[in-house]
Design a protein around this motif. Structure first.
Motif, short mmCIF file in Angstrom:
data_model
loop_
_atom_site.label_atom_id
_atom_site.label_comp_id
_atom_site.label_asym_id
_atom_site.label_seq_id
_atom_site.Cartn_x
_atom_site.Cartn_y
_atom_site.Cartn_z
N LEU A 26 0.82 -1.21 0.00
CA LEU A 26 0.00 0.00 0.00
C LEU A 26 0.86 1.26 0.00
CD1 LEU A 26 -2.77 -1.01 2.58
CD2 LEU A 26 -3.04 -0.78 0.11
N GLY A 27 2.04 1.18 0.59
CA GLY A 27 2.92 2.35 0.63
C GLY A 27 3.89 2.45 -0.52
N THR A 28 3.85 1.49 -1.45
CA THR A 28 4.77 1.50 -2.59
C THR A 28 4.20 2.38 -3.71
OG1 THR A 28 5.55 -0.72 -2.09
CG2 THR A 28 5.93 0.09 -4.32
N LYS A 29 4.97 3.37 -4.13
CA LYS A 29 4.53 4.26 -5.20
C LYS A 29 5.01 3.72 -6.54
CE LYS A 29 4.65 8.36 -2.23
NZ LYS A 29 5.22 9.71 -2.04
N TRP A 30 4.05 3.49 -7.41
CA TRP A 30 4.35 2.89 -8.71
C TRP A 30 5.33 3.73 -9.51
CZ3 TRP A 30 4.83 -1.20 -11.38
CH2 TRP A 30 4.80 -1.18 -12.78
N LYS A 31 5.19 5.04 -9.47
CA LYS A 31 6.05 5.89 -10.29
C LYS A 31 7.50 5.83 -9.81
CE LYS A 31 5.29 10.13 -7.60
NZ LYS A 31 4.83 11.54 -7.65
N GLU A 32 7.72 5.43 -8.56
CA GLU A 32 9.08 5.35 -8.04
C GLU A 32 9.73 4.00 -8.35
OE1 GLU A 32 9.11 6.26 -3.93
OE2 GLU A 32 8.53 8.36 -4.19
N HIS A 68 -2.70 -22.76 -5.71
CA HIS A 68 -1.33 -23.28 -5.65
C HIS A 68 -0.33 -22.30 -6.27
CE1 HIS A 68 -2.89 -27.12 -4.27
NE2 HIS A 68 -3.75 -27.10 -5.26
N GLY A 69 -0.61 -21.02 -6.07
CA GLY A 69 0.31 -19.98 -6.49
C GLY A 69 0.97 -19.35 -5.29
N SER A 70 1.73 -18.31 -5.51
CA SER A 70 2.42 -17.61 -4.43
C SER A 70 1.48 -16.59 -3.81
CB SER A 70 3.67 -16.91 -4.96
OG SER A 70 4.25 -16.11 -3.95
N GLY A 71 0.96 -16.92 -2.63
CA GLY A 71 0.07 -15.99 -1.95
C GLY A 71 0.78 -14.73 -1.50
N PHE A 72 2.07 -14.84 -1.15
CA PHE A 72 2.81 -13.66 -0.69
C PHE A 72 3.00 -12.65 -1.83
CE2 PHE A 72 4.34 -16.93 2.36
CZ PHE A 72 3.82 -16.35 3.50
N LEU A 73 3.30 -13.13 -3.02
CA LEU A 73 3.42 -12.21 -4.16
C LEU A 73 2.06 -11.62 -4.50
CD1 LEU A 73 5.16 -10.97 -6.37
CD2 LEU A 73 4.69 -12.98 -7.78
N ALA A 74 1.00 -12.43 -4.37
CA ALA A 74 -0.36 -11.95 -4.68
C ALA A 74 -0.77 -10.82 -3.76
CB ALA A 74 -1.35 -13.10 -4.60
N VAL A 75 -0.52 -10.97 -2.46
CA VAL A 75 -0.95 -9.93 -1.53
C VAL A 75 -0.13 -8.65 -1.73
CG1 VAL A 75 0.60 -10.66 0.34
CG2 VAL A 75 -1.48 -9.43 0.89
N TYR A 76 1.15 -8.77 -2.05
CA TYR A 76 1.97 -7.57 -2.26
C TYR A 76 1.52 -6.81 -3.51
CZ TYR A 76 6.08 -4.62 -2.95
OH TYR A 76 6.90 -3.54 -3.12
N LEU A 80 -3.93 -1.38 -5.14
CA LEU A 80 -4.86 -0.59 -4.32
C LEU A 80 -4.21 0.71 -3.87
CD1 LEU A 80 -6.26 -3.50 -2.13
CD2 LEU A 80 -7.59 -2.15 -3.77
N GLY A 81 -2.93 0.66 -3.53
CA GLY A 81 -2.26 1.85 -3.03
C GLY A 81 -2.04 2.93 -4.06
N ASN A 82 -2.12 2.57 -5.34
CA ASN A 82 -1.92 3.56 -6.41
C ASN A 82 -3.21 3.87 -7.15
OD1 ASN A 82 1.25 4.00 -6.86
ND2 ASN A 82 0.90 1.89 -6.21
N ALA A 83 -4.35 3.53 -6.57
CA ALA A 83 -5.64 3.68 -7.26
C ALA A 83 -6.41 4.92 -6.84
CB ALA A 83 -6.50 2.44 -7.02
N LYS A 84 -5.84 5.79 -5.97
CA LYS A 84 -6.52 7.01 -5.51
C LYS A 84 -7.90 6.68 -4.94
CE LYS A 84 -4.10 10.19 -8.61
NZ LYS A 84 -4.23 11.27 -9.61
N LEU A 85 -7.91 5.83 -3.92
CA LEU A 85 -9.16 5.41 -3.30
C LEU A 85 -9.71 6.49 -2.37
CD1 LEU A 85 -8.22 1.72 -2.41
CD2 LEU A 85 -9.46 2.55 -4.41
N PRO A 86 -11.01 6.47 -2.09
CA PRO A 86 -11.58 7.42 -1.13
C PRO A 86 -11.01 7.19 0.26
CG PRO A 86 -13.31 6.36 -2.44
CD PRO A 86 -12.05 5.63 -2.73
N HIS A 87 -10.92 8.26 1.05
CA HIS A 87 -10.47 8.22 2.43
C HIS A 87 -9.11 7.55 2.55
CE1 HIS A 87 -14.51 9.50 3.55
NE2 HIS A 87 -14.98 8.54 2.79
N TRP A 88 -8.21 7.90 1.64
CA TRP A 88 -6.91 7.23 1.62
C TRP A 88 -6.05 7.53 2.85
CZ3 TRP A 88 -4.86 3.16 0.11
CH2 TRP A 88 -3.47 3.00 0.07
N PRO A 89 -6.00 8.76 3.39
CA PRO A 89 -5.17 8.97 4.59
C PRO A 89 -5.57 8.06 5.75
CG PRO A 89 -5.79 11.07 3.61
CD PRO A 89 -6.59 10.02 2.90
N ALA A 90 -6.88 7.89 5.96
CA ALA A 90 -7.33 7.01 7.04
C ALA A 90 -6.94 5.57 6.76
CB ALA A 90 -8.83 7.13 7.21
N THR A 91 -7.06 5.16 5.50
CA THR A 91 -6.68 3.78 5.13
C THR A 91 -5.21 3.55 5.34
OG1 THR A 91 -8.46 3.72 3.49
CG2 THR A 91 -6.69 2.11 3.25
#
Length: 549
Positions: free
Chosen positions: A57-63, A219-227, A233-244
């Motif tokens: 969630l804290g990873t910025k795609w542009k970076e 039977h895939g990598s759940g850790f890669l999926a969640v990341y 989600l973190g780069n989608a400009k969701l509502p109430h993002w500071p609280a999230t």
């Protein structure tokens, strides 16, 4: 208290939490007996899912986008090199059997971004370095987990080409599921209004955890999926993002604290003495040989400066993941698994104590911590004003920012945005149009919904290009009298967030009013502001005067 001590000392917080667990457990002050490795593994996996979700969630795609190819190669090819070299050292120098040596080599090949950035938070690094380190830490957990599980299986270990095929398949499934779940979740959250703002943070974390479950069920990598889902989600400009973001950050801290305390409880301190020197030897092979080879060989095609490669070699801090993964052979009943756990535990603690405090020094010695162009980015935090349909932007001016020496009027903020407060030397004041900004200032900027993105873009443009941003072609900069008006109205509407329960008609009318004011200012008519008695006294110098600056 532990968080404060960690931030002041520069050491990763994991050491303090591990110390708390050891103090509570055997040989500690409270002598609590805990030896349930299976429960520790389950809780550790759950905590790791939360930590990866918070990191995504804290990873910025542009970076990380420019660094993505290098990070992927480092996470795949680099892990293979690290496992092979470390396992050889553990076998020939320490005398471990090949299975135990391979398990240790795989376990310690996973890096921990939280540990890296907790000690580098005060050192501005090139975005390419931080992007590679951050993406690598999110990606390399998945292949490492697959290798550790394969090596910890009772019976013969699969051939190397079978392992490579399994890793490729599981990573592919995890990547597809993570991106798909993240996209579907972000689409739903942007188009379905939840009844309460407090439900958005819970929904975001639930979607990220669902990505892990979906990847694991197939039977895939759940850790890669969640990341990856969390990154979408973190780069989608969701509502109430500071609280999230704040909610996820709090959950991440809670997961780390609980996990490290539990791992500290699991270890038996007096058993660590026999494995101290073997752990030091294995750690030396990993740090001085395996990690540098991993970085320099994997990144050969990318032609990075040797200084950046050297820093990445030393920045391979180990944290939560290796200790958690060391419980897998214990649960599987592999011979010598307790010794493997002890060696990994000592290695992580000792080399974190060595590498952590020296990372900032090395960055400065390599002249990677004093690059003005990389340090000029502003720290901007946004909080929605739901009833007022606006935003508060908290802006921190770093040392190397070109905003230093710029007057408030020379910022040329878009209509609908204003600097309302300046904090300097622990004192706050309301600025005038002629107030000169200084390094270290913190600004409070109020913007309306339609111009929130334009205001942030303008601030970043001035921070990068100075008062002449716009004439110099700096992105986001607009010369006085040439701010975007009518043609940009549609774009403004696309960035309007769903705040409160207002309907789309009110948002469209608000955006039209802003555009009308901009057009009136451009034509010199003054618009509604001119009709208000005394309005000119508070609006700053006329736009033509701003242009003369």
């Amino acid at each position: 208290m532990a968080v404060r001590v960690s931030s002041r000392s520069g050491l990763p917080s994991l050491l303090l939490y591990l110390g708390i667990g050891i103090a509570l457990g055997q040989d500690g002050f409270f002598d609590v007996t805990f030896n349930n490795a299976e429960l520790t593994q389950v809780i550790g996996y759950a905590a790791l899912v939360v930590i990866l979700a918070e990191g995504g969630l804290g990873t910025k795609w542009k970076e990380i986008r420019p660094a993505l190819p290098a990070a992927v190669v480092l996470s795949l090819v680099g892990v293979g090199i690290s496992v092979g070299v470390t396992a050889a050292g553990a076998h020939y120098l320490v005398g471990l059997e090949w299975r135990q040596a391979l398990i240790i080599g795989a376990v310690v090949s996973s890096t921990d971004a939280a540990a890296v950035f907790s000690v580098l938070r005060k050192v501005p690094l090139p975005s390419r370095v931080t992007g590679v380190l951050e993406a690598e830490s999110g990606f390399n957990d998945a292949p490492v987990v697959i290798l550790v599980v394969a090596f910890s299986t009772v019976g013969e270990v699969d051939s190397w080409y079978v392992l490579i095929g399994e890793i490729a398949l599981e990573l592919a499934i995890g990547a597809v599921m993570g991106i798909a779940v993240g996209w579907l979740g972000s689409y739903g959250l942007r188009h379905v209004a939840l009844p309460a703002s407090g439900l958005y943070p819970i929904a975001v974390m639930a979607i990220a955890v669902s990505a892990y479950a979906a990847g694991a069920m197939l039977h895939g990598s759940g850790f890669l999926a969640v990341y990856l889902a969390a990154m979408v989600l973190g780069n989608a400009k969701l509502p109430h993002w500071p609280a999230t973001r704040g909610f996820a950050d709090g959950l991440g801290w809670l997961a780390q604290i609980g996990m490290f305390v539990l791992l500290g409880l699991l270890v038996t301190p007096h058993d660590l003495l026999d494995d101290f020197w073997p752990a030091v030897v294995v750690g030396l092979v990993l740090t001085a040989v395996a990690r540098p080879l991993e970085v320099f060989i994997s990144l050969l095609p990318f032609k990075l400066p040797w200084q950046e490669k050297a820093l990445m070699s030393w920045a391979g801090l180990r944290g939560a993941v290796p200790i958690i993964l060391a419980t897998i052979p214990m649960v599987s009943g592999i011979e010598g698994s307790t010794r493997v756990f002890n060696i990994v535990f000592v290695l992580v603690v000792v080399y974190t104590l060595i590498q952590g405090p020296t990372l900032p020094w090395l960055a400065k010695a390599l002249h990677l911590g004093d690059n003005p162009s990389e340090a000029a980015d502003l720290g901007i935090e946004s909080a929605p004003l739901e009833r007022l349909r606006g935003h508060l932007l908290s802006v921190a001016i770093p040392e190397a920012s070109k905003m230093h020496g710029v007057e408030i009027s020379e910022l040329r903020m878009p209509a609908g945005a204003a600097v309302t407060l300046v904090v300097r030397d622990d004192e706050s004041f309301v600025p005038s149009p002629s107030t000169v900004l200084r390094r270290g200032d913190e600004l409070l900027v109020v913007t309306t919904d339609p111009v929130r993105d334009a205001a942030e873009a303008r601030l970043r443009a001035v921070a990068e290009g100075g008062k002449l941003a716009g004439w110099l072609g700096t992105p986001g900069g607009h010369p006085a009298g040439h701010e975007p008006t009518g043609p940009q109205l549609g774009g403004a509407l696309k960035t309007v967030k769903k705040i409160g329960r207002g309907d789309e008609t009110k948002k469209r009318e608000s955006a039209k009013r802003v555009a009308a004011k901009q057009e009136a200012a451009k034509n010199g008519t003054g618009g509604p502001a001119a009709a208000r008695p005394g309005a000119a006294k508070h609006e700053g110098p006329p736009r033509d005067a701003r242009a003369r600056h």
